[in-house]
Every structure is written in C-alpha cells, then in structure tokens.
Design an enzyme around this catalytic site. Structure first.
Site, PDB file in Angstrom:
ATOM      1  N   ASN A  48       0.864  -1.179   0.000  1.00 20.34           N
ATOM      2  CA  ASN A  48       0.000   0.000   0.000  1.00 20.34           C
ATOM      3  C   ASN A  48       0.903   1.231   0.000  1.00 20.34           C
ATOM      4  O   ASN A  48       1.517   1.548   1.009  1.00 20.34           O
ATOM      5  CB  ASN A  48      -0.891  -0.047   1.250  1.00 20.34           C
ATOM      6  CG  ASN A  48      -1.666   1.227   1.465  1.00 20.34           C
ATOM      7  OD1 ASN A  48      -1.754   2.082   0.583  1.00 20.34           O
ATOM      8  ND2 ASN A  48      -2.242   1.374   2.663  1.00 20.34           N
ATOM      9  N   TRP A  49       0.971   1.897  -1.153  1.00 23.04           N
ATOM     10  CA  TRP A  49       1.900   3.034  -1.269  1.00 23.04           C
ATOM     11  C   TRP A  49       1.336   4.322  -0.683  1.00 23.04           C
ATOM     12  O   TRP A  49       1.993   5.359  -0.693  1.00 23.04           O
ATOM     13  CB  TRP A  49       2.294   3.240  -2.744  1.00 23.04           C
ATOM     14  CG  TRP A  49       3.174   2.151  -3.277  1.00 23.04           C
ATOM     15  CD1 TRP A  49       3.644   1.063  -2.583  1.00 23.04           C
ATOM     16  CD2 TRP A  49       3.708   2.022  -4.605  1.00 23.04           C
ATOM     17  NE1 TRP A  49       4.433   0.288  -3.392  1.00 23.04           N
ATOM     18  CE2 TRP A  49       4.493   0.843  -4.641  1.00 23.04           C
ATOM     19  CE3 TRP A  49       3.597   2.788  -5.768  1.00 23.04           C
ATOM     20  CZ2 TRP A  49       5.159   0.424  -5.793  1.00 23.04           C
ATOM     21  CZ3 TRP A  49       4.267   2.365  -6.914  1.00 23.04           C
ATOM     22  CH2 TRP A  49       5.042   1.201  -6.918  1.00 23.04           C
ATOM     23  N   LYS A  50       0.104   4.285  -0.232  1.00 20.40           N
ATOM     24  CA  LYS A  50      -0.530   5.471   0.389  1.00 20.40           C
ATOM     25  C   LYS A  50      -0.323   6.701  -0.507  1.00 20.40           C
ATOM     26  O   LYS A  50      -0.231   6.555  -1.720  1.00 20.40           O
ATOM     27  CB  LYS A  50       0.022   5.678   1.808  1.00 20.40           C
ATOM     28  CG  LYS A  50      -0.090   4.395   2.639  1.00 20.40           C
ATOM     29  CD  LYS A  50       0.078   4.598   4.109  1.00 20.40           C
ATOM     30  CE  LYS A  50      -0.078   3.249   4.813  1.00 20.40           C
ATOM     31  NZ  LYS A  50      -0.057   3.360   6.266  1.00 20.40           N
ATOM     32  N   GLY A  62       2.293   2.032  10.866  1.00 23.38           N
ATOM     33  CA  GLY A  62       3.248   3.133  10.768  1.00 23.38           C
ATOM     34  C   GLY A  62       3.929   3.467  12.083  1.00 23.38           C
ATOM     35  O   GLY A  62       4.568   4.507  12.211  1.00 23.38           O
ATOM     36  N   GLU A 120      -5.629  -5.172  10.348  1.00 24.01           N
ATOM     37  CA  GLU A 120      -4.594  -4.167  10.598  1.00 24.01           C
ATOM     38  C   GLU A 120      -4.891  -3.441  11.912  1.00 24.01           C
ATOM     39  O   GLU A 120      -5.665  -2.475  11.921  1.00 24.01           O
ATOM     40  CB  GLU A 120      -4.574  -3.137   9.462  1.00 24.01           C
ATOM     41  CG  GLU A 120      -4.273  -3.728   8.109  1.00 24.01           C
ATOM     42  CD  GLU A 120      -3.652  -2.679   7.187  1.00 24.01           C
ATOM     43  OE1 GLU A 120      -2.521  -2.873   6.762  1.00 24.01           O
ATOM     44  OE2 GLU A 120      -4.305  -1.658   6.932  1.00 24.01           O
ATOM     45  N   SER A 170       3.254  -2.359  10.276  1.00 24.27           N
ATOM     46  CA  SER A 170       4.706  -2.428  10.490  1.00 24.27           C
ATOM     47  C   SER A 170       5.320  -3.764  10.072  1.00 24.27           C
ATOM     48  O   SER A 170       6.228  -4.262  10.740  1.00 24.27           O
ATOM     49  CB  SER A 170       5.049  -2.088  11.949  1.00 24.27           C
ATOM     50  OG  SER A 170       4.640  -0.762  12.244  1.00 24.27           O
ATOM     51  N   GLU A 229      -6.903   4.542   7.826  1.00 22.54           N
ATOM     52  CA  GLU A 229      -6.703   5.979   7.557  1.00 22.54           C
ATOM     53  C   GLU A 229      -7.934   6.578   6.877  1.00 22.54           C
ATOM     54  O   GLU A 229      -8.270   7.740   7.100  1.00 22.54           O
ATOM     55  CB  GLU A 229      -5.430   6.172   6.710  1.00 22.54           C
ATOM     56  CG  GLU A 229      -4.179   5.947   7.563  1.00 22.54           C
ATOM     57  CD  GLU A 229      -2.966   5.460   6.810  1.00 22.54           C
ATOM     58  OE1 GLU A 229      -2.922   5.538   5.569  1.00 22.54           O
ATOM     59  OE2 GLU A 229      -2.028   4.981   7.482  1.00 22.54           O
ATOM     60  N   GLY A 249       2.768  -1.209   4.290  1.00 17.75           N
ATOM     61  CA  GLY A 249       2.803   0.213   3.974  1.00 17.75           C
ATOM     62  C   GLY A 249       4.231   0.681   3.739  1.00 17.75           C
ATOM     63  O   GLY A 249       4.801   0.486   2.668  1.00 17.75           O
ATOM     64  N   GLY A 250       4.831   1.262   4.772  1.00 18.49           N
ATOM     65  CA  GLY A 250       6.149   1.887   4.663  1.00 18.49           C
ATOM     66  C   GLY A 250       7.193   1.040   3.942  1.00 18.49           C
ATOM     67  O   GLY A 250       7.916   1.533   3.065  1.00 18.49           O
TER      68      GLY A 250
HETATM   69  P1  PGA Z   1       2.730   0.148   7.687  1.00 18.95           P
HETATM   70  O1  PGA Z   1       1.279   0.372   7.034  1.00 18.95           O
HETATM   71  O2  PGA Z   1       3.283  -1.122   7.083  1.00 18.95           O
HETATM   72  O3  PGA Z   1       3.529   1.367   7.292  1.00 18.95           O
HETATM   73  O4  PGA Z   1       2.535   0.031   9.153  1.00 18.95           O
HETATM   74  C1  PGA Z   1       0.408  -0.691   6.817  1.00 18.95           C
HETATM   75  C2  PGA Z   1      -0.869  -0.188   6.199  1.00 18.95           C
HETATM   76  O5  PGA Z   1      -1.286   0.929   6.538  1.00 18.95           O
HETATM   77  O6  PGA Z   1      -1.486  -0.858   5.364  1.00 18.95           O
END
Ligand code: PGA
Length: 251
Positions: free
Chosen positions: A9-11, A174, A168, A214, A98, A235-236
C-alpha cells in the site's frame, strides 16, 4: 490451500514517474515469486501507467479506495470502481483505517464500496482492526466482528471468492510496533471463526486474511509461519522495491 497475498500500500506517496520506476524495479525482483500473489497499490494518478508497464508480469495493481457510487455521475472528486478496473487494476483496498479515521468511511460506506468493487469485477481487500484504546478495553474481537458484519453485509458465498480481509491493528500501522505473531494469529483465527458463523466452514477455510501493521523484511517470516496468516498488507516497507521484494520473497 490458500495462496498467500503480499500487497504493498503506497498510500499518498510517489509521482507517476516514481511509481513507474519503483514498479519496474520490483518486476525482476519478484518475477520468481510463485508462492504468493503480489499486489501494489499506487496513487490513483499512477494506476494506468503502472498497470500498463506491468502488463504480462506477475504483479497485480490495486487502487487504495473507490467511490461508493457504482455508476458514473456528478460526484466531484470520486473515482468509480469500474474506472479503477478500466485503468488496469484487478484489486481495490477499502476500509483502510486511515480512510475510516480521516475521511469518515463508516462500515456502511465500506459496505457500499465493497459492493461497488465486486460489481466492477475487482477483488476487494477489506481492512478491519482495532485502536489501542479498544484493545486495552478488551474489545479487539468485537470491533473486528462489527466491522466485518457492517462492511461485508449482504455478500453471497460466491462474492467471497473475491474478498480478501486485511487485519490491521491501528496501533501497529506506521508505528514500528508490530503485533506479535501470536497476537496476530489469535485475531486471524477469530476472523476466520466469524466467517464460519456467518457463512460456512468451507468459506471460512477459503478466505484469505492478511496481516498489516509495520510488516518488515525481518518480521514477515515469523508472521507467515502462523496457520491463519495468509499474507501481508505492507505500507512503509513497500515503498522501496528492494525491501518489498524481500518481504515477497520471505521464503
Ligand atoms: P505500515 O502500514 O506497514 O507502514 O505500518 C500498513 C498499512 O497501513 O497498510
């Protein structure tokens, strides 16, 4: 056998050029990953360019959101699931925490977006998960149960073939604070039980439940050893081709 899914997920990161460059860098690094499905979710503006460049590869492209409305119309700023599909995507993420937190996506909206995604022929990755406060109050399970009941209301058994759940915990997103493999396993097993109650044992056995929060190259293997963890939403650590490829190639 549930085939694992590793989704990035590149947000709200990366220009079109950066998205294409990352996707092209990823392509050879995961070309031999037959043990899992690989999905990346760039921003809307980059979907078409990325999907075109990945055509014929083993990487699928996902949107991070879609409109609740199914038909085109006067909905300024929205993008229909059918348009996501038209841009070359096979998946859409709905109900990310989010979106729930900052854009007020309620369970009812998540349900309409899920229906829209399914109607457009997409596979829908539906996110659920509790906040730290809810966990501390002992309500992690009831939160997940309610989000599943609300977000997946009215689905038939055949709809479930194109549903993927992402558990999640909000406190792990994050923050660098991953749920332990045991904590995640407990919730994944619970989520599977909810599907058994609501649908059938075979539906529960078939549904894929991803962990998110994470996930990094150094914790993916421990998570994937758990019997009810069928992959990850990252994500990150998905923003760099190398670290995401390490996660994909956890085996
Ligand atoms: P993260 O994000 O790996 O940066 O914690 C996960 C997500 O929001 O899908």
């Amino acid at each position: 056998m549930r085939k694992p899914v590793i989704a990035g997920n590149w947000k709200m990161y990366k220009t079109v050029g950066e998205s294409v460059a990352t996707a092209l860098a990823l392509k050879p690094l995961v070309a031999n990953a037959n043990h899992c499905e690989v999905v990346i979710a760039p921003v809307f503006t980059a979907l078409k360019s990325v999907a075109d460049r990945l055509d014929g590869s083993n990487i699928r492209v996902s949107a991070q959101n879609c409109a609740a409305e199914q038909k085109e119309g006067a909905f300024t700023g929205e993008v229909a699931a059918s348009m996501v599909r038209d841009a070359g995507c096979s998946h859409v993420i709905v109900g990310h925490s989010e979106r729930r937190q900052y854009y007020f996506d309620t369970d009812e909206i998540v349900s309409r977006k899920t229906q829209a995604g399914l109607a457009a022929g997409l596979t829908v990755i539906v996110c659920v998960g509790e906040t730290l406060e809810q966990r501390d109050q002992g309500s992690a399970e009831s939160v997940a149960r309610n989000q599943l009941a609300g977000g997946l209301s009215g689905l038939t058994a055949s709809d479930l073939d194109r549903i993927i759940v992402a558990y999640e915990p909000v406190w792990a997103i994050g923050t660098g604070r991953t749920a332990t493999p045991e904590q995640a396993q407990e919730m994944h097993a619970f989520i599977r039980r909810v599907f058994a109650e609501r649908h059938s044992a075979s539906a529960a056995n078939a549904i894929r439940v991803l962990y998110g929060g994470s996930v990094k190259p150094d914790n993916i293997a421990g998570l994937m050893k758990q019997p009810d963890i069928d992959g990850a939403l990252v994500g990150g650590a998905s923003l760099k081709a190398e670290s995401f490829a390490e996660i994909v190639n956890y085996k």
